[in-house]
Design a protein around this motif. Structure first.
Motif, PDB file in Angstrom:
ATOM      1  N   UNK A 142      27.181  27.536  40.006  1.00 27.74           N
ATOM      2  CA  UNK A 142      27.528  26.142  40.305  1.00 27.74           C
ATOM      3  C   UNK A 142      28.396  25.668  39.046  1.00 27.74           C
ATOM      4  N   UNK A 143      28.161  26.105  38.025  1.00 28.56           N
ATOM      5  CA  UNK A 143      28.864  25.723  36.766  1.00 28.56           C
ATOM      6  C   UNK A 143      29.703  26.827  36.078  1.00 28.56           C
ATOM      7  N   UNK A 144      29.931  27.963  36.869  1.00 28.78           N
ATOM      8  CA  UNK A 144      30.570  28.938  35.975  1.00 28.78           C
ATOM      9  C   UNK A 144      31.418  30.006  37.047  1.00 28.78           C
ATOM     10  N   UNK A 145      32.410  30.616  36.711  1.00 27.33           N
ATOM     11  CA  UNK A 145      33.012  31.396  37.470  1.00 27.33           C
ATOM     12  C   UNK A 145      32.516  32.842  37.518  1.00 27.33           C
ATOM     13  N   UNK A 146      31.950  33.192  36.512  1.00 30.32           N
ATOM     14  CA  UNK A 146      31.119  34.773  36.464  1.00 30.32           C
ATOM     15  C   UNK A 146      29.704  34.450  36.005  1.00 30.32           C
ATOM     16  N   UNK A 147      29.053  35.740  36.248  1.00 27.64           N
ATOM     17  CA  UNK A 147      27.643  35.838  35.844  1.00 27.64           C
ATOM     18  C   UNK A 147      27.273  35.709  34.329  1.00 27.64           C
ATOM     19  N   UNK A 148      28.423  36.285  33.541  1.00 29.38           N
ATOM     20  CA  UNK A 148      28.006  36.333  32.222  1.00 29.38           C
ATOM     21  C   UNK A 148      29.382  35.921  31.522  1.00 29.38           C
ATOM     22  N   UNK A 149      29.508  34.945  30.551  1.00 34.65           N
ATOM     23  CA  UNK A 149      30.872  34.719  29.620  1.00 34.65           C
ATOM     24  C   UNK A 149      31.888  34.100  30.734  1.00 34.65           C
ATOM     25  N   UNK A 150      32.821  34.240  30.468  1.00 37.74           N
ATOM     26  CA  UNK A 150      33.935  33.832  31.151  1.00 37.74           C
ATOM     27  C   UNK A 150      34.907  34.906  31.570  1.00 37.74           C
ATOM     28  N   UNK A 151      34.341  36.177  32.146  1.00 38.72           N
ATOM     29  CA  UNK A 151      35.258  37.168  32.642  1.00 38.72           C
ATOM     30  C   UNK A 151      34.225  38.243  33.359  1.00 38.72           C
ATOM     31  N   UNK A 152      34.818  38.904  34.098  1.00 34.70           N
ATOM     32  CA  UNK A 152      34.419  39.809  34.837  1.00 34.70           C
ATOM     33  C   UNK A 152      33.500  41.039  34.025  1.00 34.70           C
ATOM     34  N   UNK A 153      32.374  41.200  34.375  1.00 45.09           N
ATOM     35  CA  UNK A 153      31.339  42.083  33.804  1.00 45.09           C
ATOM     36  C   UNK A 153      30.592  43.050  35.043  1.00 45.09           C
ATOM     37  N   UNK A 154      29.975  43.900  34.600  1.00 43.26           N
ATOM     38  CA  UNK A 154      29.011  44.862  35.334  1.00 43.26           C
ATOM     39  C   UNK A 154      28.107  43.931  36.232  1.00 43.26           C
ATOM     40  N   UNK A 155      27.632  42.687  35.653  1.00 43.50           N
ATOM     41  CA  UNK A 155      26.858  41.957  36.550  1.00 43.50           C
ATOM     42  C   UNK A 155      27.574  41.482  37.727  1.00 43.50           C
ATOM     43  N   UNK A 156      28.849  41.281  37.520  1.00 42.53           N
ATOM     44  CA  UNK A 156      29.357  40.683  38.885  1.00 42.53           C
ATOM     45  C   UNK A 156      29.704  41.844  39.757  1.00 42.53           C
ATOM     46  N   UNK A 157      29.997  43.130  39.392  1.00 39.83           N
ATOM     47  CA  UNK A 157      30.122  44.131  40.052  1.00 39.83           C
ATOM     48  C   UNK A 157      28.879  44.746  40.759  1.00 39.83           C
ATOM     49  N   UNK A 158      27.827  44.684  40.199  1.00 38.19           N
ATOM     50  CA  UNK A 158      26.615  45.030  40.700  1.00 38.19           C
ATOM     51  C   UNK A 158      26.269  44.080  41.840  1.00 38.19           C
ATOM     52  N   UNK A 159      26.268  42.851  41.609  1.00 32.85           N
ATOM     53  CA  UNK A 159      25.875  41.589  42.504  1.00 32.85           C
ATOM     54  C   UNK A 159      26.909  41.554  43.792  1.00 32.85           C
ATOM     55  N   UNK A 160      28.133  41.850  43.567  1.00 31.31           N
ATOM     56  CA  UNK A 160      29.168  41.570  44.663  1.00 31.31           C
ATOM     57  C   UNK A 160      28.761  42.598  45.738  1.00 31.31           C
TER      58      UNK A 160
END
Length: 194
Positions: A142-160
């Motif tokens: 709700x308040x961020x663009x990515x799961x960790x920090x301000x950029x794409x990480x493995x967390x985003x790749x795993x969850x998407x």
């Protein structure tokens, strides 16, 4: 490097996402789970658990489990945060994805989309568990663009990987607008078609 995977598996997609994003060359070997190809003696010699994805490196070393493979392949890249706490947060989401997300959304997708079982033959708690997981993601995004920090990480790749296919499990991302926007953002970042 050879990836032994299955094209319908989100866990296999995760490894492919990392390779494609980082320009890591690989050979893909499609493994037909319905024909028991992960139960052959040759496959079990690579991965005694009999699961995909399994990667065989050119030096003969195998590696299994999608999130372990992702971390190994992405070592030293911008997909893994340099800050120790941010790395721990990334791992937090990787563990959560396998324990709380994949176990509902991927499992329900398998029964509904792959096996084509009617809703009455699928554990009804999977919908509640999946909506709870998507709700956790919605609150976090709700308040961020990515799961960790301000950029794409493995967390985003795993969850998407499975979230982008959640409609095949009977989930409507219109109920989770921040998640829906995030999926589109990650798909753009990865150059994927919706």
């Amino acid at each position: 490097m050879t990836i032994y995977g299955n094209a319908i598996s989100g866990n296999c997609h995760k490894v492919k996402f990392v390779c494609d994003r980082l320009g890591i060359p690989y050979r893909w070997v499609e493994v037909d789970l319905s024909k028991g190809e992960t139960r052959t003696s040759a496959f079990l010699a690579m991965n005694p658990a009999g699961q995909v994805p399994t990667v065989m490196f050119d030096d003969g070393r195998p590696l299994a489990q999608s999130n372990a493979i992702m971390q190994y392949l992405a070592e030293g890249s911008d997909l893994i945060p340099t800050d120790a706490f941010d790395r721990a947060l990334m791992n937090q989401w990787l563990f959560w994805e396998q324990y709380s997300h994949e176990t509902a959304i991927a499992v329900r997708r398998y029964y509904a989309h792959i096996l084509k079982k009617p809703d009455g033959e699928i554990d009804p708690s999977l919908i509640e568990k999946g909506k709870r997981a998507l709700g956790v993601m919605e609150g976090h995004l709700a308040a961020r663009q990515y799961f960790v920090g301000e950029k794409l990480t493995l967390a985003d790749l795993a969850l998407v990987a499975y979230t982008r296919l959640s409609h095949e499990a009977g989930f409507d991302l219109a109920e989770f607008p921040a998640v829906k926007d995030w999926v589109r953002r990650i798909e753009r970042d990865l150059g994927l078609n919706s």
